[in-house]
Write a protein that holds these residues in place. Structure first.
Motif, PDB file in Angstrom:
ATOM      1  N   ALA A 121       0.826  -1.204   0.000  1.00  0.00           N
ATOM      2  CA  ALA A 121       0.000   0.000   0.000  1.00  0.00           C
ATOM      3  C   ALA A 121       0.865   1.260   0.000  1.00  0.00           C
ATOM      4  N   ALA A 122       1.998   1.207   0.680  1.00  0.00           N
ATOM      5  CA  ALA A 122       2.900   2.357   0.704  1.00  0.00           C
ATOM      6  C   ALA A 122       3.426   2.675  -0.691  1.00  0.00           C
ATOM      7  N   VAL A 123       3.706   1.649  -1.492  1.00  0.00           N
ATOM      8  CA  VAL A 123       4.147   1.876  -2.863  1.00  0.00           C
ATOM      9  C   VAL A 123       3.051   2.576  -3.663  1.00  0.00           C
ATOM     10  N   PHE A 124       1.804   2.187  -3.450  1.00  0.00           N
ATOM     11  CA  PHE A 124       0.692   2.842  -4.139  1.00  0.00           C
ATOM     12  C   PHE A 124       0.588   4.312  -3.744  1.00  0.00           C
ATOM     13  N   PHE A 125       0.766   4.615  -2.446  1.00  0.00           N
ATOM     14  CA  PHE A 125       0.731   6.007  -1.995  1.00  0.00           C
ATOM     15  C   PHE A 125       1.833   6.824  -2.671  1.00  0.00           C
ATOM     16  N   ALA A 126       3.028   6.262  -2.726  1.00  0.00           N
ATOM     17  CA  ALA A 126       4.145   6.979  -3.329  1.00  0.00           C
ATOM     18  C   ALA A 126       3.930   7.179  -4.831  1.00  0.00           C
ATOM     19  N   LEU A 127       3.446   6.153  -5.523  1.00  0.00           N
ATOM     20  CA  LEU A 127       3.227   6.269  -6.967  1.00  0.00           C
ATOM     21  C   LEU A 127       2.120   7.269  -7.282  1.00  0.00           C
ATOM     22  N   THR A 128       1.076   7.277  -6.453  1.00  0.00           N
ATOM     23  CA  THR A 128      -0.004   8.243  -6.671  1.00  0.00           C
ATOM     24  C   THR A 128       0.503   9.666  -6.496  1.00  0.00           C
TER      25      THR A 128
END
Length: 355
Positions: A121-128
């Motif tokens: 989920a942290a990767v998704f936050f960073a990519l967003t």
């Protein structure tokens, strides 16, 4: 009739035209995929390879009674809506706030235990945040504004790397020299050089609920453990294999650097790191998964002594001289209820290295 002059755009029209944006495809796809992952995790699902402690620790973690996964779902849904409207600047602002909250979670996991699902989920936050920021920068370049580096992404990357390292370390579990360690309720970490360890192995060898984990206090422990493995493969018991490996001759030359010995060194070093991470520097080191049986036995041994004490109390009408005699006898160590015996019979390591 004269042709009417073309209408000039009013201020409202110019504002509307300025706010019109195309759909931000990148942030929208990432936000939708992230929201689906959060919903999937909210219903109790987890990443299959998540063997870290934090996966269990944070699965049911809530803020104000609301699961973190549902909070993540709402955040990604709002980001997806902003991406659908083409609002790059508001999307970057909201994505930055969510990334800041994720940084706090990464810091908490770094101080406790990492969670693989949370890292996804942290990767998704960073990519967003990154895609919203890139969309905003594309619009800024049109106005001649030069983009700057993001401090949030740098801090996030640092904490994310720390957590990934902790996950990698958690995947490298300790190594038992005996089979059936998965069902063992007692773990004994020992060094072949430690006399107390050898005594413990002699007592516990053959117990199916005890697993043994060797570690090296010196180079000879590595060679002794290698010899123990060879003897165990022949069907010998652990106690006999340990006894016959004490006088093993160390290998010479490049034989000491063989792949098997190097891999054994790494496994034993991992076992030693586990003991050190538990706050201990001496062996033998025990881990119990349940109530130790010796505590129950100690309680049973104290019950007769308690009965004797009650009989002593029933004779309260005895003369004072007799009472003084009983008191002197108790002070002399006759009261079996006092834990006078030491709880540790021997250890080596740390300040007292193994011989």
């Amino acid at each position: 009739m004269k042709n009417a002059a073309p209408l000039r755009p009013t201020a409202i029209h110019r504002c509307f035209m300025k706010q019109s944006r195309e759909i931000l495809t990148g942030p929208l796809c990432i936000a939708l995929l992230a929201a689906a992952f959060c919903i999937w995790s909210a219903f109790g699902n987890a990443v299959n390879f998540c063997a870290a402690t934090g996966c269990l620790l944070y699965q049911d973690f809530t803020v104000g009674g609301i699961s973190l996964w549902w909070l993540g779902t709402g955040s990604f849904a709002a980001l997806g809506l902003l991406a659908l409207l083409g609002a790059a600047a508001p999307g970057r602002l909201l994505a930055g706030l969510t990334l800041l909250g994720d940084i706090c979670l990464l810091l908490l996991m770094a101080l406790t235990a990492p969670c693989v699902s949370c890292l996804v989920a942290a990767v998704f936050f960073a990519l967003t945040y990154l895609t919203f920021r890139q969309a905003e920068q594309r619009q800024a370049r049109v106005r001649g504004i030069q983009p700057r580096r993001s401090v949030l992404l740098l801090v996030w990357l640092l904490l994310f790397t720390v957590n990934v390292g902790a996950v990698a370390r958690a995947q490298t579990t300790v190594w038992p020299i005996t089979e059936g360690a998965e069902d063992a309720t007692v773990r004994m970490f020992f060094s072949p050089s430690c006399p107390s360890c050898r005594e413990g192995v002699n007592i516990l060898s053959g117990h199916v609920d005890v697993a043994f984990y060797p570690l090296a206090e010196n180079d000879n422990d590595v060679y002794r453990t290698a010899q123990m493995r060879r003897l165990l493969d022949t069907g010998m018991s652990l106690a006999d294999a340990l006894a016959q490996s004490l006088n093993v001759a160390p290998p010479r030359g490049f034989a000491a650097l063989s792949p098997d010995l190097l891999w054994l060194r790494f496994r034993m070093l991992r076992n030693k790191a586990h003991v050190f991470s538990a706050g201990a520097q001496t062996v033998p080191f025990f881990e119990y998964h349940g109530l130790p049986g010796m505590l129950v036995q100690a309680r049973q041994d104290r019950q007769p002594a308690s009965s004797a004490s009650s009989r002593t109390d029933s004779r309260a009408d005895m003369p004072a001289s007799s009472a003084r005699d009983d008191q002197n006898g108790a002070q002399a160590g006759q009261d079996a209820t006092l834990p006078l015996d030491p709880q540790v019979a021997g250890q080596c390591g740390g300040a007292s290295p193994c011989p």
